[in-house]
Design a protein around this motif. Structure first.
Motif, PDB file in Angstrom:
ATOM      1  N   LEU A   4      -3.564   8.299   3.924  1.00 46.28           N
ATOM      2  CA  LEU A   4      -2.858   7.700   5.047  1.00 46.28           C
ATOM      3  C   LEU A   4      -3.448   6.311   5.278  1.00 46.28           C
ATOM      4  CD1 LEU A   4      -0.639   9.078   6.661  1.00 46.28           C
ATOM      5  CD2 LEU A   4      -2.291   9.467   8.479  1.00 46.28           C
ATOM      6  N   ILE A   5      -2.592   5.304   5.237  1.00 46.79           N
ATOM      7  CA  ILE A   5      -3.067   3.935   5.460  1.00 46.79           C
ATOM      8  C   ILE A   5      -2.638   3.505   6.857  1.00 46.79           C
ATOM      9  CG2 ILE A   5      -2.961   1.545   4.634  1.00 46.79           C
ATOM     10  CD1 ILE A   5      -2.130   2.713   1.861  1.00 46.79           C
ATOM     11  N   GLU A   6      -3.599   3.176   7.695  1.00 43.40           N
ATOM     12  CA  GLU A   6      -3.262   2.725   9.056  1.00 43.40           C
ATOM     13  C   GLU A   6      -2.801   1.270   8.992  1.00 43.40           C
ATOM     14  OE1 GLU A   6      -3.150   4.806  11.423  1.00 43.40           O
ATOM     15  OE2 GLU A   6      -4.199   6.445  10.444  1.00 43.40           O
ATOM     16  N   ASP A   7      -1.874   0.931   9.906  1.00 41.85           N
ATOM     17  CA  ASP A   7      -1.336  -0.429   9.906  1.00 41.85           C
ATOM     18  C   ASP A   7      -2.424  -1.489  10.087  1.00 41.85           C
ATOM     19  OD1 ASP A   7       1.222   0.120   9.287  1.00 41.85           O
ATOM     20  OD2 ASP A   7       1.974   0.129  11.345  1.00 41.85           O
ATOM     21  N   ASP A   8      -3.444  -1.163  10.897  1.00 37.92           N
ATOM     22  CA  ASP A   8      -4.460  -2.196  11.133  1.00 37.92           C
ATOM     23  C   ASP A   8      -5.420  -2.359   9.949  1.00 37.92           C
ATOM     24  OD1 ASP A   8      -5.961   0.067  11.435  1.00 37.92           O
ATOM     25  OD2 ASP A   8      -6.190  -0.102  13.606  1.00 37.92           O
TER      26      ASP A   8
ATOM     27  N   GLU B 271       0.566   5.925  -0.515  1.00 36.24           N
ATOM     28  CA  GLU B 271       0.216   7.033   0.388  1.00 36.24           C
ATOM     29  C   GLU B 271       0.730   8.357  -0.169  1.00 36.24           C
ATOM     30  OE1 GLU B 271       0.118   5.343   4.936  1.00 36.24           O
ATOM     31  OE2 GLU B 271       2.023   5.976   4.149  1.00 36.24           O
TER      32      GLU B 271
ATOM     33  N   SER C 143       8.426  -8.354   2.544  1.00 38.04           N
ATOM     34  CA  SER C 143       7.912  -7.399   3.536  1.00 38.04           C
ATOM     35  C   SER C 143       8.373  -5.971   3.252  1.00 38.04           C
ATOM     36  CB  SER C 143       8.315  -7.823   4.950  1.00 38.04           C
ATOM     37  OG  SER C 143       9.707  -7.940   5.064  1.00 38.04           O
TER      38      SER C 143
ATOM     39  N   LEU D 119       2.964   0.348  -0.098  1.00 34.36           N
ATOM     40  CA  LEU D 119       1.980   1.105   0.684  1.00 34.36           C
ATOM     41  C   LEU D 119       2.421   2.560   0.866  1.00 34.36           C
ATOM     42  CD1 LEU D 119       1.048  -1.577   3.370  1.00 34.36           C
ATOM     43  CD2 LEU D 119      -0.184  -0.978   1.281  1.00 34.36           C
ATOM     44  N   THR D 120       3.709   2.764   1.151  1.00 32.69           N
ATOM     45  CA  THR D 120       4.198   4.124   1.371  1.00 32.69           C
ATOM     46  C   THR D 120       4.128   4.950   0.089  1.00 32.69           C
ATOM     47  OG1 THR D 120       5.671   3.218   3.038  1.00 32.69           O
ATOM     48  CG2 THR D 120       6.089   5.477   2.354  1.00 32.69           C
TER      49      THR D 120
ATOM     50  N   VAL E  51       6.277  -4.716   0.319  1.00 29.50           N
ATOM     51  CA  VAL E  51       4.911  -4.379   0.737  1.00 29.50           C
ATOM     52  C   VAL E  51       4.907  -2.985   1.365  1.00 29.50           C
ATOM     53  CG1 VAL E  51       3.081  -4.895   2.408  1.00 29.50           C
ATOM     54  CG2 VAL E  51       4.062  -6.734   1.034  1.00 29.50           C
ATOM     55  N   ALA E  52       5.869  -2.760   2.276  1.00 27.42           N
ATOM     56  CA  ALA E  52       5.964  -1.449   2.925  1.00 27.42           C
ATOM     57  C   ALA E  52       6.214  -0.360   1.885  1.00 27.42           C
ATOM     58  CB  ALA E  52       7.077  -1.462   3.965  1.00 27.42           C
TER      59      ALA E  52
END
Lengths: 242, 95
Positions: B68-72, B62, B51, B58-59, B54-55
């Protein structure tokens, strides 16, 4: 050499490097897990500084490293106060102190009489908070709203219970604190230098090729890169001391 | 250059950035990252991708692509293969 420093909340350990005279670099590691991932690298960098005759110190801030203070008792302000305690310790010896911060460590050097601040890949608090929220969101498998860390608290419960993110138990107050914290860079007349990785499009005085060790789950080191950063600090302090 | 060629070139650049991010975050060798093809499975197939990683991935995407990647928007499908992740990033960056 291991020393100790005092701050309003108690006493903590610090690793000291280099000569017992002259300027001292007070290094703040990033917050939370990234501290573990960058510690070995930071120590290598400070050893290189010592070889160039520049003293430095790597404090365990309360809630970090070997500190006995639980992280969930900490806020950013209290960690800044402890950092200020390290600076005071050397200031009392008549030594000039320079702040150095890696990633979110750049948020911690706001207090204390510093003659300059050197930041490597500084991360502002809002960005760190976004990242922590994302980690939590992946952990629990659902998306989280703003201020999610207050949501599970029952109304009127004080203090609001801490939340656990990737093994760190963090107070909601600290997370709120983070949302408004930026690296300290607006002190007129005080030197400030920012370095970033070449892959980071953010503003910097210098871009350097290297890998973001703070992203690695297996803590790594990069001796050649530590040498480059140490040289940069040595040259920068020389211009500040002129 | 035609609009299509610009997009194609942009896509290649994004692929390179995604490869570099995976290499940097997961600590993969340059050879291993270079060998990633569109169908190479990621989430669930790479033990390094927990986890926090993954974060981190993604960061870093970005930051490096200025998106900007939204969580949803984050789901298993988008992280399933290298191709899916690169296509997602390209949609965001080139839109």
């Amino acid at each position: 050499m291991i020393g100790r420093y005092d701050w309003a909340g108690g006493t903590e350990a610090m690793l000291r490097f280099g000569p017992a005279t002259g300027p001292v670099v007070v290094l703040a590691l990033p917050l939370f897990e990234e501290a573990n991932r960058t510690r070995a690298f930071a120590v290598t960098m400070l050893r290189r500084l010592a070889e160039r005759g520049v003293a430095s110190v790597l404090p365990d801030l309360p809630g970090q490293g070997e500190s006995l203070v639980p992280l969930h008792d900490m806020t950013i302000l209290r960690m800044q106060e402890a950092y200020g305690g390290v600076v005071d310790h050397f200031d009392r010896e008549g030594r000039t102190c320079y702040g150095a911060g890696i990633r979110s460590g750049a948020l911690l050097d706001a207090l204390g009489l510093l003659f300059g601040r050197w930041h490597f890949a500084p991360q502002d608090g809002a960005s760190l908070l976004r990242e922590l929220t994302r980690i939590k969101s992946v952990e629990i498998g659902k998306s989280l709203g703003e201020c999610w860390y207050f949501e599970h608290a029952e109304k009127g419960v004080d203090p609001v219970p801490s939340v656990e993110i990737a093994g760190n138990v963090i107070a909601p107050d600290l997370l709120t604190d983070l949302s408004v914290k930026t690296p300290f860079d607006r002190s007129p007349g005080t030197a400030h230098r920012t370095l970033r990785l070449a892959s980071d499009p953010g503003e910097a005085d210098r871009k350097v090729e290297g890998t973001p060790l703070w992203r690695r789950s297996e803590p790594g080191n990069d001796h050649a890169f530590a040498q480059i950063l140490a040289e940069d600090i040595v040259d920068w302090i020389a211009t500040c001391e002129r | 250059m035609t609009g299509e060629a610009v997009v194609r070139e942009g896509k290649a650049e994004i692929d390179t950035t995604i490869r570099a991010v995976l290499r940097d975050v997961l600590g993969l060798s340059a050879e291993r990252a270079a060998a990633f093809a569109d169908e190479t499975p990621l989430f669930g197939a790479l033990p390094e991708l927990d986890s926090m990683a993954v974060a981190g991935v993604l960061t870093e995407i970005e930051d490096r692509l200025g998106i900007l990647i939204e969580d949803d928007e984050v789901d298993g499908e988008m992280l399933e293969t290298f191709g899916a992740l690169a296509a997602f990033a390209a949609r965001k960056a080139l839109q």
